[in-house]
Design a protein around this motif. Structure first.
Motif, mmCIF file in Angstrom:
data_model
loop_
_atom_site.group_PDB
_atom_site.id
_atom_site.type_symbol
_atom_site.label_atom_id
_atom_site.label_comp_id
_atom_site.label_asym_id
_atom_site.label_seq_id
_atom_site.Cartn_x
_atom_site.Cartn_y
_atom_site.Cartn_z
ATOM 1 N N GLU A 206 0.826 -1.209 0.000
ATOM 2 C CA GLU A 206 0.000 0.000 0.000
ATOM 3 C C GLU A 206 0.869 1.273 0.000
ATOM 4 O O GLU A 206 0.545 2.269 -0.635
ATOM 5 N N SER A 207 2.015 1.194 0.672
ATOM 6 C CA SER A 207 2.848 2.410 0.820
ATOM 7 C C SER A 207 3.423 2.877 -0.517
ATOM 8 O O SER A 207 3.915 3.999 -0.625
ATOM 9 N N LYS A 208 3.342 2.009 -1.536
ATOM 10 C CA LYS A 208 3.908 2.387 -2.847
ATOM 11 C C LYS A 208 2.832 2.841 -3.841
ATOM 12 O O LYS A 208 3.123 3.210 -4.975
ATOM 13 N N ARG A 209 1.567 2.787 -3.409
ATOM 14 C CA ARG A 209 0.494 3.115 -4.370
ATOM 15 C C ARG A 209 0.599 4.572 -4.825
ATOM 16 O O ARG A 209 0.476 4.867 -6.016
ATOM 17 N N GLN A 210 0.913 5.458 -3.882
ATOM 18 C CA GLN A 210 0.964 6.886 -4.258
ATOM 19 C C GLN A 210 2.104 7.139 -5.244
ATOM 20 O O GLN A 210 1.919 7.796 -6.265
ATOM 21 N N VAL A 211 3.279 6.564 -4.983
ATOM 22 C CA VAL A 211 4.401 6.833 -5.891
ATOM 23 C C VAL A 211 4.144 6.177 -7.248
ATOM 24 O O VAL A 211 4.501 6.731 -8.291
ATOM 25 N N MET A 212 3.464 5.029 -7.258
ATOM 26 C CA MET A 212 3.131 4.396 -8.541
ATOM 27 C C MET A 212 2.128 5.264 -9.306
ATOM 28 O O MET A 212 2.222 5.414 -10.530
ATOM 29 N N THR A 213 1.193 5.865 -8.600
ATOM 30 C CA THR A 213 0.230 6.768 -9.257
ATOM 31 C C THR A 213 0.969 7.961 -9.853
ATOM 32 O O THR A 213 0.727 8.356 -11.000
ATOM 33 N N ARG A 214 1.925 8.488 -9.085
ATOM 34 C CA ARG A 214 2.720 9.637 -9.588
ATOM 35 C C ARG A 214 3.552 9.218 -10.796
ATOM 36 O O ARG A 214 3.656 9.949 -11.781
ATOM 37 N N LEU A 215 4.111 8.018 -10.736
ATOM 38 C CA LEU A 215 4.914 7.529 -11.874
ATOM 39 C C LEU A 215 4.043 7.419 -13.126
ATOM 40 O O LEU A 215 4.418 7.858 -14.218
ATOM 41 N N LEU A 216 2.858 6.831 -12.943
ATOM 42 C CA LEU A 216 1.986 6.598 -14.106
ATOM 43 C C LEU A 216 1.428 7.907 -14.649
ATOM 44 O O LEU A 216 1.008 7.988 -15.799
ATOM 45 N N SER A 217 1.449 8.948 -13.821
ATOM 46 C CA SER A 217 0.925 10.237 -14.316
ATOM 47 C C SER A 217 1.980 10.944 -15.179
ATOM 48 O O SER A 217 1.743 12.022 -15.707
ATOM 49 N N GLY A 218 3.167 10.319 -15.268
ATOM 50 C CA GLY A 218 4.203 10.889 -16.136
ATOM 51 C C GLY A 218 5.186 11.789 -15.417
ATOM 52 O O GLY A 218 6.019 12.439 -16.048
ATOM 53 N N LEU A 219 5.119 11.819 -14.077
ATOM 54 C CA LEU A 219 6.074 12.667 -13.327
ATOM 55 C C LEU A 219 7.505 12.198 -13.584
ATOM 56 O O LEU A 219 7.772 10.999 -13.671
#
Ligand code: 6PG
Length: 248
Positions: A206-219
């Motif tokens: 769960e702790s990686k969901r936010q960074v994965m969302t940021r990665l997928l948003s193209g950051l």
């Protein structure tokens, strides 16, 4: 495929992630005709994979005598320090399988400084590779395992750090880590990590969901800058996958 928008293979949970990763690593290593090279990642995520590879099932499934073991980064601490990536891999995996000691290539934490450790490791990688310039048609590694920190770092390549732009050196020292443990690090640079038949990201929890969302948003996060001369595979468990991802 846009490397900045990784394609995720989503698996059910941490055990399924370890299983899928073990299958991929075993398959890549069994494809190698002579000496094979694995570049291990640190952190906590790969522990399940390392434990799985140490058990009976894989003991007979891998060509242990011709596999060489390297690290993508390490904390510049003694090998018996609990923060040592080499120490963890040795404790969980390498002490339990028939690997010739000469095939184990830790980042030399006994060096006088992290920069000396980086220079020595770069020389060791070049000795193993047989050249001081990487040929994209002849990868250094068969498999490179990678993780992602909650800040988007990978290996010890942290957001905003100068090491991200390093393309000449194979290995560099990182005086200030961008995330705990805040100890000096030694890390391979992106071009060296990229020299592989397969780069395999392992992301769990769960702790990686936010960074994965940021990665997928193209950051433009360091993990999004990682690339591979061969396959680039993202194995993510359901807890770490952004919403609405079907499980493989
Ligand atoms: C390290 C790792 C690092 C790691 C990420 C994720 O030395 O810490 O090489 O890049 O892969 O920080 O770590 P976790 O698996 O512990 O979340």
């Amino acid at each position: 495929m846009d490397p900045r928008r990784p394609h995720l293979t989503v698996v059910a949970d941490a055990d399924a992630l370890a299983q899928a990763a073990a299958e991929r690593v075993a398959s890549r290593l069994n494809e190698a005709s002579d000496a094979a090279a694995v570049c291990l990642t640190g952190g906590s995520t790969p522990a399940r994979l390392y434990a799985l590879m140490a058990n009976e099932r894989y003991r007979g499934a891998l060509p242990w005598s011709r596999i060489h073991w390297f690290w993508g980064d390490d904390r510049f601490v003694p090998y018996d320090d609990p923060r040592s990536n080499f120490g963890a891999a040795r404790r969980i995996l390498l002490d339990h399988v028939p690997v010739p000691p000469d095939n184990i290539h830790p980042i030399p934490a006994s060096s006088a400084s992290m920069d000396e450790a980086a220079r020595r490791y770069e020389a060791e990688l070049q000795r193993f590779y047989g050249a001081d310039r990487i040929d994209p048609r002849r990868p250094l590694f068969d498999v490179v395992l990678m993780g992602v920190g909650t800040d988007g770092h990978t290996a010890s390549l942290f957001p905003g750090h100068a090491e991200l732009a390093q393309t000449q050196r194979w290995v560099v020292g990182v005086p200030q880590a961008g995330l705990e443990p805040f100890v000096p690090r030694v890390t391979l640079t992106f071009p060296t990590l990229a020299s592989t038949r397969e780069m395999l990201f392992l992301v769990s929890g769960e702790s990686k969901r936010q960074v994965m969302t940021r990665l997928l948003s193209g950051l433009d996060l360091p993990a999004a800058r990682a690339y591979a001369d061969g396959n680039l595979v993202w194995l993510v468990d359901r807890d770490a996958a952004p919403e609405q991802r079907d499980v493989a």
